[in-house]
Design a protein around this motif. Sequence first.
Motif, PDB file in Angstrom:
ATOM      1  N   SER A   1       0.791  -1.236   0.104  1.00 44.87           N
ATOM      2  CA  SER A   1      -0.289   0.015  -0.023  1.00 44.87           C
ATOM      3  C   SER A   1       0.877   1.085  -0.132  1.00 44.87           C
ATOM      4  CB  SER A   1      -1.013   0.009   1.239  1.00 44.87           C
ATOM      5  OG  SER A   1      -0.083   0.211   2.356  1.00 44.87           O
ATOM      6  N   THR A   2       0.090   2.462  -0.523  1.00 44.81           N
ATOM      7  CA  THR A   2       0.812   3.606  -0.658  1.00 44.81           C
ATOM      8  C   THR A   2      -0.086   4.416   0.169  1.00 44.81           C
ATOM      9  OG1 THR A   2       0.093   4.274  -2.712  1.00 44.81           O
ATOM     10  CG2 THR A   2       2.392   3.040  -2.894  1.00 44.81           C
ATOM     11  N   HIS A   3       0.670   5.649   0.790  1.00 45.12           N
ATOM     12  CA  HIS A   3      -0.118   6.746   1.629  1.00 45.12           C
ATOM     13  C   HIS A   3       0.605   8.079   0.935  1.00 45.12           C
ATOM     14  CE1 HIS A   3      -1.408   3.355   3.983  1.00 45.12           C
ATOM     15  NE2 HIS A   3      -0.145   3.066   4.301  1.00 45.12           N
ATOM     16  N   ARG A   4      -0.527   8.805   0.518  1.00 44.77           N
ATOM     17  CA  ARG A   4      -0.076  10.288   0.093  1.00 44.77           C
ATOM     18  C   ARG A   4      -0.377  11.221   1.421  1.00 44.77           C
ATOM     19  NH1 ARG A   4      -4.252  11.943  -4.022  1.00 44.77           N
ATOM     20  NH2 ARG A   4      -2.986  13.970  -3.774  1.00 44.77           N
ATOM     21  N   ALA A   5       0.204  12.110   1.359  1.00 47.58           N
ATOM     22  CA  ALA A   5       0.155  13.132   2.415  1.00 47.58           C
ATOM     23  C   ALA A   5       0.774  14.501   2.030  1.00 47.58           C
ATOM     24  CB  ALA A   5       1.412  12.685   3.600  1.00 47.58           C
ATOM     25  N   HIS A   6       0.263  15.800   2.927  1.00 51.15           N
ATOM     26  CA  HIS A   6       0.546  16.900   2.634  1.00 51.15           C
ATOM     27  C   HIS A   6       1.271  17.398   3.776  1.00 51.15           C
ATOM     28  CE1 HIS A   6      -2.151  16.308  -0.718  1.00 51.15           C
ATOM     29  NE2 HIS A   6      -2.981  15.850   0.068  1.00 51.15           N
ATOM     30  N   ILE A   7       2.080  18.325   3.847  1.00 51.03           N
ATOM     31  CA  ILE A   7       2.843  18.866   4.931  1.00 51.03           C
ATOM     32  C   ILE A   7       3.210  20.437   4.592  1.00 51.03           C
ATOM     33  CG2 ILE A   7       5.184  18.627   6.248  1.00 51.03           C
ATOM     34  CD1 ILE A   7       5.639  15.763   5.222  1.00 51.03           C
ATOM     35  N   ALA A   8       3.035  20.960   5.692  1.00 50.23           N
ATOM     36  CA  ALA A   8       3.109  22.512   5.708  1.00 50.23           C
ATOM     37  C   ALA A   8       4.105  22.815   7.078  1.00 50.23           C
ATOM     38  CB  ALA A   8       1.957  23.189   5.775  1.00 50.23           C
ATOM     39  N   VAL A   9       5.283  23.593   6.973  1.00 50.81           N
ATOM     40  CA  VAL A   9       5.949  24.030   7.850  1.00 50.81           C
ATOM     41  C   VAL A   9       6.103  25.441   7.903  1.00 50.81           C
ATOM     42  CG1 VAL A   9       8.265  24.039   9.065  1.00 50.81           C
ATOM     43  CG2 VAL A   9       7.538  21.983   7.830  1.00 50.81           C
ATOM     44  N   VAL A  10       5.575  26.294   8.864  1.00 52.15           N
ATOM     45  CA  VAL A  10       5.725  27.758   8.766  1.00 52.15           C
ATOM     46  C   VAL A  10       6.228  28.521  10.180  1.00 52.15           C
ATOM     47  CG1 VAL A  10       3.467  27.650   7.289  1.00 52.15           C
ATOM     48  CG2 VAL A  10       3.323  27.984   9.726  1.00 52.15           C
ATOM     49  N   ASN A  11       6.531  29.711   9.943  1.00 52.13           N
ATOM     50  CA  ASN A  11       6.819  30.499  11.222  1.00 52.13           C
ATOM     51  C   ASN A  11       5.518  31.128  11.702  1.00 52.13           C
ATOM     52  OD1 ASN A  11       6.314  32.918   9.788  1.00 52.13           O
ATOM     53  ND2 ASN A  11       8.451  33.325   9.633  1.00 52.13           N
TER      54      ASN A  11
ATOM     55  N   ALA B   1      17.967  28.960  14.289  1.00 52.83           N
ATOM     56  CA  ALA B   1      16.709  29.606  14.126  1.00 52.83           C
ATOM     57  C   ALA B   1      16.307  30.751  15.157  1.00 52.83           C
ATOM     58  CB  ALA B   1      15.473  28.786  14.372  1.00 52.83           C
ATOM     59  N   ASP B   2      15.746  31.801  14.943  1.00 49.92           N
ATOM     60  CA  ASP B   2      15.485  32.904  15.857  1.00 49.92           C
ATOM     61  C   ASP B   2      13.826  32.906  16.385  1.00 49.92           C
ATOM     62  OD1 ASP B   2      14.822  33.832  13.669  1.00 49.92           O
ATOM     63  OD2 ASP B   2      16.173  35.703  13.804  1.00 49.92           O
ATOM     64  N   GLU B   3      13.232  32.053  15.629  1.00 52.30           N
ATOM     65  CA  GLU B   3      11.673  31.972  16.025  1.00 52.30           C
ATOM     66  C   GLU B   3      11.289  30.878  15.948  1.00 52.30           C
ATOM     67  OE1 GLU B   3       9.691  34.231  12.903  1.00 52.30           O
ATOM     68  OE2 GLU B   3      10.955  33.360  11.308  1.00 52.30           O
ATOM     69  N   ALA B   4      10.147  30.536  16.673  1.00 53.93           N
ATOM     70  CA  ALA B   4       9.358  29.214  16.735  1.00 53.93           C
ATOM     71  C   ALA B   4       8.838  28.885  15.336  1.00 53.93           C
ATOM     72  CB  ALA B   4       8.211  29.343  17.710  1.00 53.93           C
ATOM     73  N   ILE B   5       8.394  27.641  15.118  1.00 49.96           N
ATOM     74  CA  ILE B   5       7.775  27.127  13.853  1.00 49.96           C
ATOM     75  C   ILE B   5       6.552  26.045  13.947  1.00 49.96           C
ATOM     76  CG2 ILE B   5       9.878  27.290  12.649  1.00 49.96           C
ATOM     77  CD1 ILE B   5      10.077  24.144  12.549  1.00 49.96           C
ATOM     78  N   GLY B   6       5.640  25.938  13.352  1.00 47.61           N
ATOM     79  CA  GLY B   6       4.619  25.008  13.461  1.00 47.61           C
ATOM     80  C   GLY B   6       4.596  24.112  12.211  1.00 47.61           C
ATOM     81  N   ILE B   7       4.362  22.800  12.344  1.00 47.36           N
ATOM     82  CA  ILE B   7       4.208  21.742  11.559  1.00 47.36           C
ATOM     83  C   ILE B   7       2.898  21.226  11.401  1.00 47.36           C
ATOM     84  CG2 ILE B   7       5.429  19.640  10.826  1.00 47.36           C
ATOM     85  CD1 ILE B   7       7.696  20.191  12.767  1.00 47.36           C
ATOM     86  N   ALA B   8       2.234  21.126  10.176  1.00 52.08           N
ATOM     87  CA  ALA B   8       1.168  20.326  10.167  1.00 52.08           C
ATOM     88  C   ALA B   8       1.121  19.166   9.080  1.00 52.08           C
ATOM     89  CB  ALA B   8       0.024  21.372   9.870  1.00 52.08           C
TER      90      ALA B   8
END
Length: 348
Positions: free
Chosen positions: A20-30, A280-287
């Motif tokens: 099986s294969t699994h598609r995904a989407h990822i976003a990394v932002v400040n 890095a000088d600021e926090a990040i978010g990952i989804a």
Amino acid sequence: MTFDASQTAVVTYRNGIVESTHRAHIAVVNANGKMLHAFNDPHRLTLVRSAAKPAQALAIIATGALERFGFDDGDLALMCGSNSSEARHIERARSMLAKVGVDESAMRCGGHAPLSDAVWRDWIKRGFEPTPACSNCSGKHVGMLAAARAMGASIDDYHAAGHPLQLRVKHTVAEVCDLPDDGVQWGIDGCNLPTPAFPLDRLARLYAKLAHAADGDAKDARGQALAHIYRAMTTHPELVAGEQRFCTTLMRAFGGALVGKVGADGSYAIGVRKNALKNADEAIGIAVKVEDGNVTALYAIVAAVLQQLDIGTPEQRAALRAFDRPPIRNTMGVETGYLEVRGDLLKP
């Protein structure tokens, strides 16, 4: 068998054969929403489910319910969690109900099988029938009962989309994600409360704001509330999920450096404080969103993203080893295959 490698994040093999294969989407932002890394569609409209709980808790805090009813950080962590229905979770939910002065009959969620296999086996052995306080969303429901009461609104229909509390929640969720109110769509969650859908990168932005606030970089009332949520979740990770659950294991391993929360059907979000990042000088978010909702693939992807972004120490990431490339075993315990995450999930 061939597959579109540009969209596939995880491949499952059985005896070397692609199963099986699994598609995904990822976003990394400040915290300002600047896109740092992406995979596939970082703007995918996503029903984030329980990953939205910190934003919903933000609306609860704004009503003054925490102070009025004497809720502590553990109570707030349960509001933000999807708990395993362990004894400590049920006991805390009932304690919270007592603080509000209502009983379980006021909760508009149902009982269900627990997220923990160990708890489920115990319930079967004892013939236990779950009640609303046993819901994995019990904390959120009690928090909303408290918020409705703090607002002077009816508690009978606190879950309804048009209730004054839910209108406040909807506005808060949109605002903290930097969207207009009509930029968020709403459905009904498994626990019977409204659940939001918005672009995946906005989920990453929400968690970046949580980490940014925890760094002490937000001085207003909202920033202080976000920092309070971050502190509660990372101080009490056992109340956000439970033993051997990914969220609890992750936050315990990283010791306050990041906050993480799963959402049903394959969504996950992490906020990482700047001191856990290299140069890095600021926090990040990952989804992350896995298209087919496979949670095993989801956790493997999250572990891989942390590795590829070089977040934390090797020892901290090693705590996730049971999730990052889990073996597949049959009923006799024979290893028959494995799951593998592709090696280039992120691009600037």
